[in-house]
Design a protein around this motif. Sequence first.
Motif, PDB file in Angstrom:
ATOM      1  N   ASP A 109      22.568  -9.413 -23.315  1.00 15.68           N
ATOM      2  CA  ASP A 109      21.116  -9.254 -23.242  1.00 15.68           C
ATOM      3  C   ASP A 109      20.544  -9.029 -24.638  1.00 15.68           C
ATOM      4  O   ASP A 109      20.966  -8.103 -25.338  1.00 15.68           O
ATOM      5  CB  ASP A 109      20.756  -8.041 -22.372  1.00 15.68           C
ATOM      6  CG  ASP A 109      21.375  -8.132 -20.993  1.00 15.68           C
ATOM      7  OD1 ASP A 109      21.552  -9.255 -20.518  1.00 15.68           O
ATOM      8  OD2 ASP A 109      21.684  -7.076 -20.408  1.00 15.68           O
ATOM      9  N   SER A 120      19.460 -17.733  -4.629  1.00 18.35           N
ATOM     10  CA  SER A 120      20.476 -16.741  -4.996  1.00 18.35           C
ATOM     11  C   SER A 120      21.465 -16.516  -3.860  1.00 18.35           C
ATOM     12  O   SER A 120      22.257 -15.592  -3.897  1.00 18.35           O
ATOM     13  CB  SER A 120      19.809 -15.424  -5.399  1.00 18.35           C
ATOM     14  OG  SER A 120      18.958 -14.956  -4.370  1.00 18.35           O
ATOM     15  N   ALA A 150      21.728 -14.538 -13.488  1.00 18.76           N
ATOM     16  CA  ALA A 150      20.603 -14.530 -14.433  1.00 18.76           C
ATOM     17  C   ALA A 150      20.978 -15.251 -15.724  1.00 18.76           C
ATOM     18  O   ALA A 150      20.164 -15.987 -16.295  1.00 18.76           O
ATOM     19  CB  ALA A 150      20.195 -13.086 -14.734  1.00 18.76           C
ATOM     20  N   ILE A 169      20.771 -18.908 -15.060  1.00 21.39           N
ATOM     21  CA  ILE A 169      19.370 -19.355 -15.061  1.00 21.39           C
ATOM     22  C   ILE A 169      18.879 -19.555 -16.488  1.00 21.39           C
ATOM     23  O   ILE A 169      18.210 -20.543 -16.800  1.00 21.39           O
ATOM     24  CB  ILE A 169      18.476 -18.333 -14.314  1.00 21.39           C
ATOM     25  CG1 ILE A 169      18.723 -18.421 -12.801  1.00 21.39           C
ATOM     26  CG2 ILE A 169      16.997 -18.586 -14.613  1.00 21.39           C
ATOM     27  CD1 ILE A 169      18.054 -17.313 -12.005  1.00 21.39           C
ATOM     28  N   ARG A 170      19.235 -18.618 -17.369  1.00 21.70           N
ATOM     29  CA  ARG A 170      18.703 -18.682 -18.730  1.00 21.70           C
ATOM     30  C   ARG A 170      19.239 -19.876 -19.515  1.00 21.70           C
ATOM     31  O   ARG A 170      18.663 -20.272 -20.532  1.00 21.70           O
ATOM     32  CB  ARG A 170      19.019 -17.389 -19.490  1.00 21.70           C
ATOM     33  CG  ARG A 170      17.997 -17.130 -20.591  1.00 21.70           C
ATOM     34  CD  ARG A 170      18.336 -15.920 -21.407  1.00 21.70           C
ATOM     35  NE  ARG A 170      19.418 -16.187 -22.337  1.00 21.70           N
ATOM     36  CZ  ARG A 170      19.986 -15.271 -23.096  1.00 21.70           C
ATOM     37  NH1 ARG A 170      19.604 -14.023 -22.993  1.00 21.70           N
ATOM     38  NH2 ARG A 170      20.948 -15.584 -23.929  1.00 21.70           N
ATOM     39  N   VAL A 174      10.982 -17.493 -14.811  1.00 18.15           N
ATOM     40  CA  VAL A 174      11.439 -17.448 -13.420  1.00 18.15           C
ATOM     41  C   VAL A 174      10.275 -17.016 -12.543  1.00 18.15           C
ATOM     42  O   VAL A 174       9.616 -16.011 -12.834  1.00 18.15           O
ATOM     43  CB  VAL A 174      12.604 -16.451 -13.240  1.00 18.15           C
ATOM     44  CG1 VAL A 174      13.091 -16.465 -11.791  1.00 18.15           C
ATOM     45  CG2 VAL A 174      13.753 -16.782 -14.181  1.00 18.15           C
ATOM     46  N   GLY A 212      15.611  -7.777  -8.844  1.00 15.81           N
ATOM     47  CA  GLY A 212      15.785  -9.008  -9.605  1.00 15.81           C
ATOM     48  C   GLY A 212      14.985  -9.030 -10.890  1.00 15.81           C
ATOM     49  O   GLY A 212      15.427  -9.579 -11.901  1.00 15.81           O
ATOM     50  N   LEU A 254      16.579 -10.003 -14.596  1.00 16.98           N
ATOM     51  CA  LEU A 254      16.104 -11.212 -15.282  1.00 16.98           C
ATOM     52  C   LEU A 254      15.448 -10.896 -16.625  1.00 16.98           C
ATOM     53  O   LEU A 254      15.673 -11.599 -17.604  1.00 16.98           O
ATOM     54  CB  LEU A 254      15.111 -11.962 -14.374  1.00 16.98           C
ATOM     55  CG  LEU A 254      15.724 -12.595 -13.127  1.00 16.98           C
ATOM     56  CD1 LEU A 254      14.643 -12.950 -12.116  1.00 16.98           C
ATOM     57  CD2 LEU A 254      16.539 -13.834 -13.471  1.00 16.98           C
ATOM     58  N   THR A 255      14.647  -9.833 -16.673  1.00 12.91           N
ATOM     59  CA  THR A 255      13.982  -9.499 -17.937  1.00 12.91           C
ATOM     60  C   THR A 255      14.995  -9.061 -18.986  1.00 12.91           C
ATOM     61  O   THR A 255      14.805  -9.302 -20.179  1.00 12.91           O
ATOM     62  CB  THR A 255      12.921  -8.398 -17.745  1.00 12.91           C
ATOM     63  OG1 THR A 255      13.522  -7.277 -17.072  1.00 12.91           O
ATOM     64  CG2 THR A 255      11.752  -8.904 -16.931  1.00 12.91           C
ATOM     65  N   LYS A 307      17.718 -10.363 -19.498  1.00  9.91           N
ATOM     66  CA  LYS A 307      18.282 -11.594 -20.061  1.00  9.91           C
ATOM     67  C   LYS A 307      17.261 -12.342 -20.923  1.00  9.91           C
ATOM     68  O   LYS A 307      17.505 -13.460 -21.360  1.00  9.91           O
ATOM     69  CB  LYS A 307      18.766 -12.519 -18.938  1.00  9.91           C
ATOM     70  CG  LYS A 307      19.936 -11.968 -18.133  1.00  9.91           C
ATOM     71  CD  LYS A 307      21.188 -11.859 -18.968  1.00  9.91           C
ATOM     72  CE  LYS A 307      22.342 -11.270 -18.174  1.00  9.91           C
ATOM     73  NZ  LYS A 307      23.548 -11.095 -18.994  1.00  9.91           N
ATOM     74  N   LEU A 344      14.234 -13.388 -19.989  1.00 13.57           N
ATOM     75  CA  LEU A 344      13.443 -14.350 -19.230  1.00 13.57           C
ATOM     76  C   LEU A 344      12.056 -13.790 -18.912  1.00 13.57           C
ATOM     77  O   LEU A 344      11.906 -12.596 -18.645  1.00 13.57           O
ATOM     78  CB  LEU A 344      14.154 -14.707 -17.921  1.00 13.57           C
ATOM     79  CG  LEU A 344      15.389 -15.586 -18.075  1.00 13.57           C
ATOM     80  CD1 LEU A 344      16.359 -15.371 -16.916  1.00 13.57           C
ATOM     81  CD2 LEU A 344      15.001 -17.063 -18.155  1.00 13.57           C
ATOM     82  N   VAL A 386       9.173 -13.348 -16.291  1.00 13.30           N
ATOM     83  CA  VAL A 386       9.238 -13.292 -14.824  1.00 13.30           C
ATOM     84  C   VAL A 386       7.838 -13.172 -14.233  1.00 13.30           C
ATOM     85  O   VAL A 386       7.025 -12.377 -14.685  1.00 13.30           O
ATOM     86  CB  VAL A 386      10.105 -12.100 -14.345  1.00 13.30           C
ATOM     87  CG1 VAL A 386      10.176 -12.067 -12.819  1.00 13.30           C
ATOM     88  CG2 VAL A 386      11.511 -12.180 -14.937  1.00 13.30           C
TER      89      VAL A 386
END
Length: 593
Positions: free
Chosen positions: A42, A286, A296, A299-300, A306, A323, A327-328, A330, A332, A334
């Motif tokens: 991350d 998922s 995640a 996805i990235r 996302v 989620g 995700l954040t 990583k 991303l 959101v």
Amino acid sequence: MAIQDQTLEEIKNRIDIVELISSYVDLKPAGKNYRGLCPFHDEKTPSFTVSPEKGIFHCFGCGAGGSIFNFIMKVENLSFQDAVIHLSQKAGIELPTLRRNIQNKEYRQKGKIIQLNQVVQKYYYDSLLHSEDPLARTSRQYLFQKRGIKPSSAEQFGLGYSPADGKAIIEYLYQQGFNGNDFIQAGIGNVIKKGELYDRFRGRITFALHDSNGEIVGFAGRTLLENENPKYINSSESPVFSKGNNLYGLFATKSDIRKTKTVILVEGYMDFLSLFENQITNCVASMGTALTAHQATLIRRFAEEVVICYDSDNAGRMATFRGIDILTKKGLSVKIAVLPSPYDPDTYLRKKGREAFLEILEQKKPIFDYQLELLLNEYGSKSLESQIHIIRGLLPSINAMTDSIERSLKIRSLAQYLKIPESLIYNVLKGTRESEKKVKLFKTAQKDAIHGAIKAEKILVKFLLEEPTVRSMICDQVPAEYFSVPEHRRIYQAILSNLGEEFSLSDLINVFSGDESMSSCISALGSTETECYEMNEELIQSLIKTLKRAELRRERSILASELAQQADYESKLLIGKRIEEIDKEIQGLKTCS
């Protein structure tokens, strides 16, 4: 040359490392190199570097590094042998010389499971279309009439039906050259009472589960009976399948996701299929489980934003909340597409239609607005306790905002809504950041506290790698045991063994094929700039003396420990004398510096 395998070198020559890694990481030019967000940990500030000149990558954040083989091993979770096969196919190179080594037990097992899964899928699909089993007819009615799935989608995504007897498929597999153990290893066979082997998906609609390359790695099965639990079951863990490592449908949608840089994340298989059939093709599911960090990361590789569109019930809201954080972390962006109760994406599309669903997507909410709405529904806003819950619940989202104007406006809006001073929120935010800053500074101090001798080792090894003309001078004066870091010592020994030959950093990584710590160490050395050190004989001699002093100190420490435990007077005298000699040697090296 001794340390270079010609086949590996040919693969490296045919594959552009920047082009390869760009298919997983958004790289930007940075001088002679390229930089991006690391796919392996991350981070929000890029610390991942690719050097096309040296044929290596390195992350200064997590330490991952190496050649194209190390990258594919790590990003695709492959063994070294499998990574070689993967890249050789990409480069269009046959592997006759490596075939015997590569076709090891693990690789053969994975290959056999993939092959078995393909055979099983064909059987399930044929059963869905042609079986006269009453449950097969119910499956066809459920999928094609009730849920509106097209036969073409059923074929593309590997939908099927497992006959209720649970035994016919085993006989079929025997005829295809497989045995019962293969069925169990693939996570499809299930041994029940009396030791009998059955298909774990018997009497269920089946969904083939693909990896991102389109290989069938497992299955999911949905019950057709109202009172049967669980509603969905999956293949058990196998050498090729782990539920938390895959995203349903990604193999078919990754191209559109990459083009739009946005992915719509739904929970279930039917949700995904409904979106796909409505020409909303930048989506994944998922697979009805809590989103994992591995998913995640996956996805990235393809998206920057996302849009979470989970069910509107309480379980869906909680899954969304969890989620967001994953995700954040990583890196991303959101947003949340909120469906009205009691809909899920599949039922909303079937009842309201594509255009209505696209409007929901258009009205997607930022994390802050969505979380505020959830917290207000959960706690209200009138009591002091509820206000504390709301502020604490929103702090991570406020902290994550990089735009100072947006952050100020959100804090003002929250303060007005809760009827409290803005300064209160700022004070809480300041306290949180100061605590985080102290932790960060402590960790940074620990990380940066490198002993002078280790720094000298790094510089010497880097000079050895980059300037062949100084190798003899250094190697004549420095025994391998002077290097205290095991990775440095192994690199040095490899150089000693090949003094008369030319080799690159990438070649050296080949010597330690599959060894992650060695690849990381070599790539770190190759990626660290040393322009501040003007390489000359005086500097080299100074570095060698630093290593000698460190080795003498290590010896002195061992002797001092022995002296404390020694009872014999004569032995104590000898040890004490050697310690005095070492002290003089250390002092002499300091004087010469």
